[in-house]
Write a protein that holds these residues in place. Structure first.
Motif, PDB file in Angstrom:
ATOM      1  N   ARG A   1      20.058  -2.461  -0.815  1.00 53.41           N
ATOM      2  CA  ARG A   1      19.075  -1.291   0.267  1.00 53.41           C
ATOM      3  C   ARG A   1      17.785  -1.848  -0.503  1.00 53.41           C
ATOM      4  O   ARG A   1      17.648  -2.009  -1.798  1.00 53.41           O
ATOM      5  N   ALA A   2      17.156  -1.823   0.513  1.00 50.09           N
ATOM      6  CA  ALA A   2      15.538  -2.690   0.336  1.00 50.09           C
ATOM      7  C   ALA A   2      14.893  -1.546  -0.016  1.00 50.09           C
ATOM      8  O   ALA A   2      15.110  -0.474   0.152  1.00 50.09           O
ATOM      9  N   THR A   3      13.951  -1.818  -1.203  1.00 47.60           N
ATOM     10  CA  THR A   3      12.723  -0.757  -2.293  1.00 47.60           C
ATOM     11  C   THR A   3      12.157  -1.182  -1.633  1.00 47.60           C
ATOM     12  O   THR A   3      11.684  -2.552  -1.763  1.00 47.60           O
ATOM     13  N   ILE A   4      10.862  -0.357  -1.792  1.00 43.90           N
ATOM     14  CA  ILE A   4       9.693  -0.258  -2.275  1.00 43.90           C
ATOM     15  C   ILE A   4       9.341  -0.790  -3.655  1.00 43.90           C
ATOM     16  O   ILE A   4       9.930   0.131  -4.374  1.00 43.90           O
ATOM     17  N   LYS A   5       8.381  -1.853  -4.193  1.00 40.83           N
ATOM     18  CA  LYS A   5       8.385  -2.266  -5.485  1.00 40.83           C
ATOM     19  C   LYS A   5       7.676  -1.751  -6.106  1.00 40.83           C
ATOM     20  O   LYS A   5       6.645  -0.805  -5.534  1.00 40.83           O
ATOM     21  N   HIS A   6       7.751  -1.056  -7.708  1.00 41.21           N
ATOM     22  CA  HIS A   6       6.581  -0.502  -8.016  1.00 41.21           C
ATOM     23  C   HIS A   6       5.337  -1.051  -8.274  1.00 41.21           C
ATOM     24  O   HIS A   6       4.725   0.007  -9.425  1.00 41.21           O
ATOM     25  N   HIS A   7       4.317  -1.675  -7.933  1.00 48.28           N
ATOM     26  CA  HIS A   7       3.713  -2.713  -8.234  1.00 48.28           C
ATOM     27  C   HIS A   7       2.485  -2.259  -6.871  1.00 48.28           C
ATOM     28  O   HIS A   7       3.341  -3.190  -5.570  1.00 48.28           O
ATOM     29  N   THR A   8       1.735  -1.584  -6.584  1.00 52.26           N
ATOM     30  CA  THR A   8       1.229  -1.731  -5.111  1.00 52.26           C
ATOM     31  C   THR A   8      -0.276  -0.954  -5.591  1.00 52.26           C
ATOM     32  O   THR A   8      -0.997  -1.540  -6.372  1.00 52.26           O
ATOM     33  N   TYR A   9      -1.324  -1.371  -4.312  1.00 52.72           N
ATOM     34  CA  TYR A   9      -2.623  -1.510  -4.407  1.00 52.72           C
ATOM     35  C   TYR A   9      -3.483  -0.816  -3.390  1.00 52.72           C
ATOM     36  O   TYR A   9      -2.756  -1.209  -2.533  1.00 52.72           O
TER      37      TYR A   9
END
Length: 247
Positions: A159-167
């Motif tokens: 499944r597609a997931t949002i990575k844990h590093h954002t800004y």
């Protein structure tokens, strides 16, 4: 001009991302040759970069004329508008001027106030998974769906997931240079984002490395409110040095 990087101790990624923030002042008169972009989140889904946030002056993708305040939601790695779903009054963009990307836009008369932005799955097909973006004005409870973008499945059919590093960041954009003092003062407080209900645990404040002469910017963690405060423009005084933060 003023940025905050967010990260989680758990590195598994997540399916839903929720960001609560408060915009402290209106920018109703800042249109034309320049605009302010509050990029609420830039991140990655299935290794494809995306970002979304509020703009003071969203350009028409065909004429480049102003459409006024709005919310934009972009993803990279394609120019195919089949990967975009729009609200009835929304519109799309496909361009290569920042690398190949597609995006959903919708007019939204945002201003001073508290908002919640939510990015979450909205179905799947053989070509990938759809992630939709909505904005809720917390005072009224009114929710506005901005649009959805399709992201390819990662390797091995996961499944597609949002990575844990954002800004998050405040940006100035426009068609010509502008003096830093002429950028209107703009400030926002952002709570640590929640991925699948888990709050970001740590991160770092950052100032622009490209435009070091823009010193009227501020990025700091407010221990009293538990929020990150970003401000830029006008008579903003930088009182905090960039650095790592633990929430």
């Amino acid at each position: 001009m003023s940025s905050m990087y967010w990260d989680w101790d758990e590195k598994t990624g997540f399916r839903e991302l929720v960001v609560d923030l408060t915009i402290h002042n209106d920018l109703d008169s800042f249109f034309g040759e320049h605009g302010i972009y509050l990029m609420v989140v830039q991140g990655r889904i299935s290794e494809m970069t995306f970002y979304f946030g509020f703009q003071t002056d969203v350009a028409d993708p065909d004429t480049w004329e102003s459409r006024g305040k709005g919310v934009i939601f972009n993803r990279w790695g394609t120019r195919d508008l089949a990967n975009v779903r729009l609200a009835e009054d929304g519109y799309s963009q496909s361009s290569g001027h920042e690398g190949n990307f597609v995006g959903a836009r919708r007019g939204y008369d945002w201003g001073a106030g508290a908002y919640r932005l939510r990015l979450a799955p909205e179905g799947a097909d053989t070509d990938g998974e759809w992630f939709g973006l909505s904005v809720t004005e917390l005072a009224s409870g009114a929710t506005t769906w901005i649009g959805a973008l399709r992201f390819p499945y990662p390797d091995r059919g996961l499944r597609a997931t949002i990575k844990h590093h954002t800004y998050s960041t405040i940006e100035i954009y426009g068609s010509r240079p502008i003096r830093p003092i002429d950028i209107p003062e703009f400030s926002v407080s952002i709570e640590p984002p929640k991925g699948d209900g888990r709050s970001a645990t740590h991160g770092a404040t950052v100032y622009s490395l490209r435009l070091g002469q823009i010193l009227n910017t501020e990025a700091r963690f407010d221990h009293t409110t538990g929020t990150v405060f970003l401000q830029a423009g006008g008579l903003t005084r930088r009182k905090a040095e960039p650095g790592k933060i633990r929430f």
